[in-house]
Enzyme design. Structure first.
Site, PDB file in Angstrom:
ATOM      1  CG  ASP A  96      -1.928  -1.125   1.203  1.00 55.54           C
ATOM      2  OD1 ASP A  96      -2.374  -1.490   0.105  1.00 55.54           O
ATOM      3  OD2 ASP A  96      -2.280  -1.623   2.279  1.00 55.54           O
ATOM      4  CG  ASP A 113      -6.608  -1.624  -1.837  1.00 53.57           C
ATOM      5  OD1 ASP A 113      -6.692  -2.819  -2.194  1.00 53.57           O
ATOM      6  OD2 ASP A 113      -5.801  -1.223  -0.977  1.00 53.57           O
TER       7      ASP A 113
END
Length: 131
Positions: A96, A113
């Site tokens: 991330d 995402d």
């Protein structure tokens, strides 16, 4: 079908290209779990589950006749899911890099995402409009 494949490929490539080209400007965090690091202690189960989910998404996306907006949304979801699956498969975790600090919780996410979320929103809106 070609448009669906192109969207899936674009979603996978843009996530990894962004990390590659902008790595020196980004702060990475690593998630071995699912959303919000759930089930971090069971990465093998998550890998199996996400692999099965990706296979189902790919089959449904490519071999189901859907209207334009449903196809776009499902293709985006499939590309994002496939991108995260590939990271889990090759690195054992999802990387991330986009911070989203909230007053009560600091969350990091990635483009995959966002693609999954945007694709889901497009599907909901397309189904609502069709209703």
């Amino acid at each position: 079908m070609l448009l669906k494949i192109a969207i899936i490929a674009f979603c996978v490539l843009i996530e990894h290209a962004a990390k590659f080209f902008f790595a020196e400007f980004l702060t990475f965090s690593y998630n071995t779990g699912m959303a919000f690091s759930l089930f971090s202690d069971s990465p093998e189960i998550i890998l199996i589950f996400s692999g099965i989910s990706c296979a189902v998404l790919i089959l449904v996306c490519l071999f189901t006749k859907l209207n334009f907006w449903l196809s776009i949304g499902l293709s985006m979801m499939t590309g994002g899911a496939l991108s995260n699956f590939l990271e889990r498969f090759f690195y054992g975790r999802v990387i991330d890099w986009i911070p989203a600090p909230l007053p009560f919780l600091e969350i990091n996410f990635n483009l995959a995402d966002a693609e999954i979320s945007l694709g889901a929103l497009m599907i909901v809106l397309a189904l609502r409009i069709m209703d």
